[in-house]
Design an enzyme around this catalytic site. Sequence first.
Site, PDB file in Angstrom:
ATOM      1  N   ASP A 220       0.879  -1.161   0.000  1.00 47.57           N
ATOM      2  CA  ASP A 220       0.000   0.000   0.000  1.00 47.57           C
ATOM      3  C   ASP A 220       0.923   1.220   0.000  1.00 47.57           C
ATOM      4  OD1 ASP A 220      -3.037   0.828   1.870  1.00 47.57           O
ATOM      5  OD2 ASP A 220      -2.084   1.733   0.113  1.00 47.57           O
TER       6      ASP A 220
ATOM      7  N   ASP B 166      -7.768  -7.865   0.307  1.00 49.38           N
ATOM      8  CA  ASP B 166      -6.841  -8.059   1.430  1.00 49.38           C
ATOM      9  C   ASP B 166      -7.564  -7.664   2.707  1.00 49.38           C
ATOM     10  OD1 ASP B 166      -6.417  -4.919   1.125  1.00 49.38           O
ATOM     11  OD2 ASP B 166      -5.550  -5.556   3.054  1.00 49.38           O
TER      12      ASP B 166
ATOM     13  N   CYS C 224     -12.818 -28.676   7.465  1.00 49.15           N
ATOM     14  CA  CYS C 224     -11.575 -28.000   7.087  1.00 49.15           C
ATOM     15  C   CYS C 224     -10.424 -28.994   7.059  1.00 49.15           C
ATOM     16  CB  CYS C 224     -11.273 -26.876   8.080  1.00 49.15           C
ATOM     17  SG  CYS C 224      -9.774 -25.958   7.671  1.00 49.15           S
TER      18      CYS C 224
ATOM     19  N   CYS D  25      -7.174 -28.147   7.049  1.00 48.08           N
ATOM     20  CA  CYS D  25      -5.906 -27.430   7.319  1.00 48.08           C
ATOM     21  C   CYS D  25      -5.105 -28.139   8.413  1.00 48.08           C
ATOM     22  CB  CYS D  25      -6.213 -25.989   7.730  1.00 48.08           C
ATOM     23  SG  CYS D  25      -6.555 -25.743   9.480  1.00 48.08           S
TER      24      CYS D  25
ATOM     25  N   CYS E 121      -6.801 -28.139  11.852  1.00 51.89           N
ATOM     26  CA  CYS E 121      -7.993 -28.991  11.975  1.00 51.89           C
ATOM     27  C   CYS E 121      -7.668 -30.474  11.835  1.00 51.89           C
ATOM     28  CB  CYS E 121      -9.031 -28.576  10.949  1.00 51.89           C
ATOM     29  SG  CYS E 121      -9.665 -26.926  11.293  1.00 51.89           S
TER      30      CYS E 121
ATOM     31  N   HIS F  57      -5.425 -21.465  10.712  1.00 47.27           N
ATOM     32  CA  HIS F  57      -6.763 -21.909  10.282  1.00 47.27           C
ATOM     33  C   HIS F  57      -7.534 -20.773   9.609  1.00 47.27           C
ATOM     34  CE1 HIS F  57     -10.816 -23.471  10.197  1.00 47.27           C
ATOM     35  NE2 HIS F  57     -11.176 -22.329  10.755  1.00 47.27           N
TER      36      HIS F  57
HETATM   37  O1  LIG Z   1      -8.683   4.134   0.104  1.00 48.68           O
HETATM   38  C1  LIG Z   1      -7.672   3.480   0.436  1.00 48.68           C
HETATM   39  N1  LIG Z   1      -6.455   3.799  -0.066  1.00 48.68           N
HETATM   40  C2  LIG Z   1      -5.334   3.117   0.296  1.00 48.68           C
HETATM   41  N2  LIG Z   1      -5.351   2.088   1.155  1.00 48.68           N
HETATM   42  C3  LIG Z   1      -6.558   1.712   1.727  1.00 48.68           C
HETATM   43  C4  LIG Z   1      -6.577   0.661   2.670  1.00 48.68           C
HETATM   44  C5  LIG Z   1      -7.791   0.301   3.262  1.00 48.68           C
HETATM   45  N3  LIG Z   1      -8.087  -0.634   4.239  1.00 48.68           N
HETATM   46  C6  LIG Z   1      -9.407  -0.508   4.442  1.00 48.68           C
HETATM   47  N4  LIG Z   1     -10.102  -1.223   5.356  1.00 48.68           N
HETATM   48  C7  LIG Z   1      -9.428  -2.143   6.261  1.00 48.68           C
HETATM   49  C8  LIG Z   1      -8.860  -1.401   7.404  1.00 48.68           C
HETATM   50  C9  LIG Z   1      -7.666  -1.632   7.994  1.00 48.68           C
HETATM   51  C10 LIG Z   1      -7.391  -0.762   9.064  1.00 48.68           C
HETATM   52  C11 LIG Z   1      -8.397   0.131   9.285  1.00 48.68           C
HETATM   53  S1  LIG Z   1      -9.664  -0.098   8.146  1.00 48.68           S
HETATM   54  N5  LIG Z   1      -9.975   0.413   3.641  1.00 48.68           N
HETATM   55  C12 LIG Z   1      -8.983   0.961   2.897  1.00 48.68           C
HETATM   56  C13 LIG Z   1      -8.981   1.994   1.952  1.00 48.68           C
HETATM   57  C14 LIG Z   1      -7.756   2.381   1.380  1.00 48.68           C
HETATM   58 ZN   LIG Z   2      -8.824 -25.510   9.719  1.00 53.64          ZN
END
Ligand SMILES: O=c1[nH]cnc2cc3nc(NCc4cccs4)[nH]c3cc12
Ligand SMILES: [Zn+2]
Length: 376
Positions: A96, A270, A308, A310, A313, A339
């Site tokens: 990211d 993810d 499962c 895995c 399990c 798991h």
């Molecule tokens: O617009 C985004 N831009 C770049 N990275 C992201 C990661 C992201 N992760 C979640 N949700 C899962 C979460 C993880 C931690 C707090 S919410 N929503 C997300 C939106 C974005």
């Molecule tokens: Zn399992």
Amino acid sequence: MIDHPVKYHLEKKEKHTGARLGKIETPHGTFETPMFMPVGTLASVKTMAPEELEEMGAGIILSNTYHLWLRPGEDIVDEAGGLHEFMNWDRGILTDSGGFQVFSLSDMRDIKEEGVHFRSHLDGSKLFLSPEKAIQIQNKLGSDIMMSFDECPPFDESYDYVKKSVERTSRWAERGLNAHEKLNKQGLFGIVQGAGFEDLRKQSAKDLVSMDFSGYSIGGLSVGEPKKEMYRVLDFTTPLLPENKPRYLMGVGTPDALIEGVIRGVDMFDCVLPTRIARNGTTMTSKGRVVIKNAEYARDYRPLDEKCNCYTCRNYSRAYIRHLIKSDETFGLRLTSYHNLFFLLDLMKKVRQAIREDNLLEFKESFFEEYGYNKP
Ligand SMILES: O=c1[nH]cnc2cc3nc(NCc4cccs4)[nH]c3cc12
Ligand SMILES: [Zn+2]
């Protein structure tokens, strides 16, 4: 048109939904989609060894630019030979860009056109992240798939704020692409924003598609909005994205959201959920969640999930896992994490099979019924 080091091959469209079966080709292998990507924020999928991730079928895992930039620093990772060498993982890695982590982790200073000024969540030191810097760090980390630097506004932010934010995120995406093209060893994805506003999502997608990224992330979701809102946004956003590029829904998610996302044409997901809930002993099974600390499992000698296959399990009972978690034995965390990750990876394998057989909706119905999603 640059030669994209990350390519998507559409294999088949499911007959009754927007779901697609495909393959994503990266410098570290080609992997089937739809796929779930385990999260290893600090260059480790918590408590899991790379061999275990490989044996459960993980193809691409995530790491975070923001966290690795702060600690140990991208130069150490670079000197170690890049993330794959550093963490001994020879399959795919996606990073990211850091924007989201800045907004969600550190007390914001301010967002300017040139980038974001903020304080480190570790020691409060002043930091600055820009589209160019985020690209430079990801290139040093050596991930296969990189994210553009974006702003993820709160889902309930005003239309005017989101409009300005989307326009800036598009300008940032262009700057990142320009900085990247000089380096161009990896794939770079644009991140579509626009909160819940259809016209702003359209504008964001139009801007980014015209810049010819290797793939497209759908950002700004899974940030606390109701699931129905997320599905509504997906309904009008995925069709705006090119069919021959991968679509990645960031931060999702739970079994139901994964299936609903696939039905709406998403290829990559993810979420920290499987390893995060595992740490307090919550596990996902075909019959819904099992919170292993509950007293009802003290004498339950069955596996977590009888369906499962895995490692956990096949070898350990609920009673044993409950004992370990209650006793703070770290092996218990490894068993629940293994798991939960296996469960989501295996779910995506079943989803891919359902797409092959054009019966994804039937699969969804039977999975939801057994998991307990239809219960009032
Ligand atoms: O617009 C985004 N831009 C770049 N990275 C992201 C990661 C992201 N992760 C979640 N949700 C899962 C979460 C993880 C931690 C707090 S919410 N929503 C997300 C939106 C974005
Ligand atoms: Zn399992």
